[in-house]
Scaffold this motif. Structure first.
Motif, short mmCIF file in Angstrom:
data_model
loop_
_atom_site.label_atom_id
_atom_site.label_comp_id
_atom_site.label_asym_id
_atom_site.label_seq_id
_atom_site.Cartn_x
_atom_site.Cartn_y
_atom_site.Cartn_z
N ALA A 77 -8.03 2.39 -3.71
CA ALA A 77 -8.16 1.07 -4.34
C ALA A 77 -6.91 0.23 -4.12
CB ALA A 77 -8.43 1.23 -5.84
N ALA A 78 -5.75 0.88 -4.11
CA ALA A 78 -4.50 0.16 -3.88
C ALA A 78 -4.44 -0.36 -2.44
CB ALA A 78 -3.31 1.08 -4.16
N GLU A 79 -4.94 0.45 -1.52
CA GLU A 79 -4.97 0.05 -0.11
C GLU A 79 -5.88 -1.17 0.07
OE1 GLU A 79 -5.91 2.31 4.10
OE2 GLU A 79 -5.37 3.51 2.34
N GLU A 80 -7.01 -1.17 -0.61
CA GLU A 80 -7.95 -2.31 -0.51
C GLU A 80 -7.33 -3.58 -1.10
OE1 GLU A 80 -11.35 -0.79 -2.53
OE2 GLU A 80 -12.04 0.42 -0.81
N LEU A 81 -6.62 -3.44 -2.22
CA LEU A 81 -5.96 -4.58 -2.85
C LEU A 81 -4.90 -5.17 -1.93
CD1 LEU A 81 -5.33 -6.41 -5.29
CD2 LEU A 81 -3.81 -4.60 -6.13
N LEU A 82 -4.12 -4.32 -1.30
CA LEU A 82 -3.07 -4.79 -0.39
C LEU A 82 -3.66 -5.47 0.83
CD1 LEU A 82 -0.10 -4.98 0.35
CD2 LEU A 82 -0.23 -2.65 1.28
N GLU A 83 -4.76 -4.92 1.34
CA GLU A 83 -5.42 -5.53 2.50
C GLU A 83 -5.94 -6.93 2.16
OE1 GLU A 83 -9.30 -4.63 5.35
OE2 GLU A 83 -8.34 -2.95 4.30
N ASP A 84 -6.50 -7.07 0.95
CA ASP A 84 -7.00 -8.37 0.50
C ASP A 84 -5.84 -9.37 0.34
OD1 ASP A 84 -9.09 -10.13 -0.57
OD2 ASP A 84 -8.04 -9.89 -2.46
N ALA A 85 -4.73 -8.90 -0.22
CA ALA A 85 -3.56 -9.77 -0.41
C ALA A 85 -2.98 -10.21 0.93
CB ALA A 85 -2.50 -9.04 -1.23
N PHE A 86 -2.99 -9.31 1.89
CA PHE A 86 -2.46 -9.62 3.22
C PHE A 86 -3.21 -10.79 3.84
CE2 PHE A 86 -2.32 -9.03 7.85
CZ PHE A 86 -0.95 -8.95 8.06
N ARG A 87 -4.54 -10.79 3.66
CA ARG A 87 -5.36 -11.86 4.23
C ARG A 87 -5.21 -13.16 3.43
NH1 ARG A 87 -9.39 -7.86 4.60
NH2 ARG A 87 -10.39 -8.78 2.77
N ARG A 88 -5.32 -13.06 2.10
CA ARG A 88 -5.31 -14.26 1.27
C ARG A 88 -3.96 -14.95 1.23
NH1 ARG A 88 -5.52 -13.81 -3.60
NH2 ARG A 88 -5.46 -11.56 -3.92
N LEU A 89 -2.90 -14.16 1.18
CA LEU A 89 -1.55 -14.74 1.08
C LEU A 89 -0.90 -14.98 2.44
CD1 LEU A 89 -0.17 -12.54 -1.86
CD2 LEU A 89 -1.05 -14.88 -1.98
N ILE A 136 6.27 -5.17 0.45
CA ILE A 136 5.45 -4.88 -0.73
C ILE A 136 5.29 -3.38 -0.92
CG2 ILE A 136 3.07 -4.98 -1.62
CD1 ILE A 136 2.94 -7.85 -0.49
N ILE A 137 5.04 -2.67 0.17
CA ILE A 137 4.85 -1.22 0.08
C ILE A 137 6.14 -0.54 -0.37
CG2 ILE A 137 4.28 0.89 1.35
CD1 ILE A 137 2.48 -0.79 3.15
N ARG A 138 7.28 -0.96 0.18
CA ARG A 138 8.56 -0.36 -0.24
C ARG A 138 8.81 -0.58 -1.73
NH1 ARG A 138 10.42 -3.35 4.36
NH2 ARG A 138 10.55 -2.02 6.22
N THR A 139 8.55 -1.82 -2.18
CA THR A 139 8.76 -2.13 -3.59
C THR A 139 7.79 -1.33 -4.47
OG1 THR A 139 9.45 -4.38 -3.01
CG2 THR A 139 8.83 -4.00 -5.30
N ALA A 140 6.54 -1.23 -4.04
CA ALA A 140 5.54 -0.46 -4.79
C ALA A 140 5.92 1.02 -4.87
CB ALA A 140 4.17 -0.62 -4.15
#
Length: 317
Positions: free
Chosen positions: A258-270, A280-284
């Protein structure tokens, strides 16, 4: 009175405290954007008080640097406290990077294993700001001379602070006196590649209610997360999550589905850059370490995205 600054003196500002904790635990760079008097400098000067204690190896690295620079106090054998350097915004590129006929460490290297605080960031020259890009990426700085190349260590936590416009009050249009063109020119002094290397805090994060946790309590949390990182990277040449390279991210930053899907969506939208995506991954990873979690989950990615994208829209004026 010689009393050390403490986060217990910072009233409210829950998001700012949280960002400072994450930055200290994983050595992530932090950009604070807000009007004069919003507490940016106050927070920055307290970050060293919550950072994990230096290891013996780190102490020796810092001691050697200060010895070479002739800056060890009389009778001081080993530097045990993390450095905090706060050069003025008028600093020259050479003073920041180091140099001279016989190259000596600049502020970037004097901040090694500690904090480099840059207040009023856009007031620095563009040349000076861009000098920071190499050490932020490679954790070292190379100075070229006819006699050869000199390599100085530069693994530091950079904390930068800036106003959102020349007068300091945008987007409060009842107080801001700046023309849109003036704001754009002011913000453009800080390049997008530089911003991609930072976590961001906006004015909204720099005020509000919240309990006043002490630096000692916050340091306990940061130290526990640092110990997790030390154990994880004992076979690597890195200390903190912020130093992870792309290949290492795949190995050490396992995301729940679910986290991977959220990040993928953010990558596209932002419309994130590859550098922001990895940031983002390092901070997470650090947020998960603070939680004692093995895998990176949705809450960890969500919080990291918030800090990475905070107030970036202001650059689109």
């Amino acid at each position: 009175d010689g009393k050390e600054p403490d986060f217990s003196e910072v009233q409210g500002q829950t998001a700012a405290r949280r960002a400072a904790l994450i930055a200290a635990a994983g050595f992530h760079n932090l950009l604070m954007l807000g009007p004069p008097g919003s507490g940016k400098s106050m927070i920055a000067r307290r970050i060293p008080t919550i950072m994990p204690p230096m290891s013996e190896e780190e102490q020796m690295e810092v001691t050697r640097i200060y010895s070479i620079a002739g800056m060890l106090a009389k009778g001081e054998g080993v530097r045990r406290e993390r450095p905090f350097r706060a050069p003025h915004h008028t600093i020259s590129p050479q003073a920041l990077a180091g140099g001279g006929k016989q190259p000596s460490p600049g502020e970037i290297t004097l901040a090694h294993r500690g904090v480099l605080f840059l207040d009023e960031l856009p007031e620095m020259t563009r040349t000076t700001i861009e000098i920071l890009r190499q050490p932020l990426e490679e954790h070292r700085i190379v100075i070229s001379r006819v006699s050869g190349n000199y390599v100085f260590p530069a693994s530091f936590l950079m904390v930068a602070a800036m106003n959102p416009c020349p007068c300091g009050f945008y987007p409060d249009l009842s107080r801001c006196t700046c023309a849109p063109g003036d704001i754009s020119r002011y913000l453009s002094r800080v390049s997008q590649p530089f911003l991609d290397r930072m976590e961001a805090l906006s004015y909204e994060d720099l005020h509000g209610e919240g309990r006043c946790e002490s630096s000692a309590k916050m340091r306990e949390k940061a130290t526990a997360a640092a110990e997790i990182q030390a154990a994880r990277y004992r076979q690597e040449s890195i200390h903190f999550n912020s130093e992870l390279k792309a290949g290492q991210i795949e190995k050490y930053c396992i995301l729940e589905k679910a986290a991977e899907e959220l990040l993928e969506d953010a990558f596209r939208r932002l419309r994130l850059s590859a550098r922001s995506y990895h940031g983002i991954i390092r901070t997470a990873r650090t947020i998960a370490d603070l939680d004692g979690a093995v895998k990176i989950g949705v809450p960890h990615i969500s919080e990291a995205i918030c800090f990475r994208s905070a107030d970036k829209s202001i650059w689109r004026i």
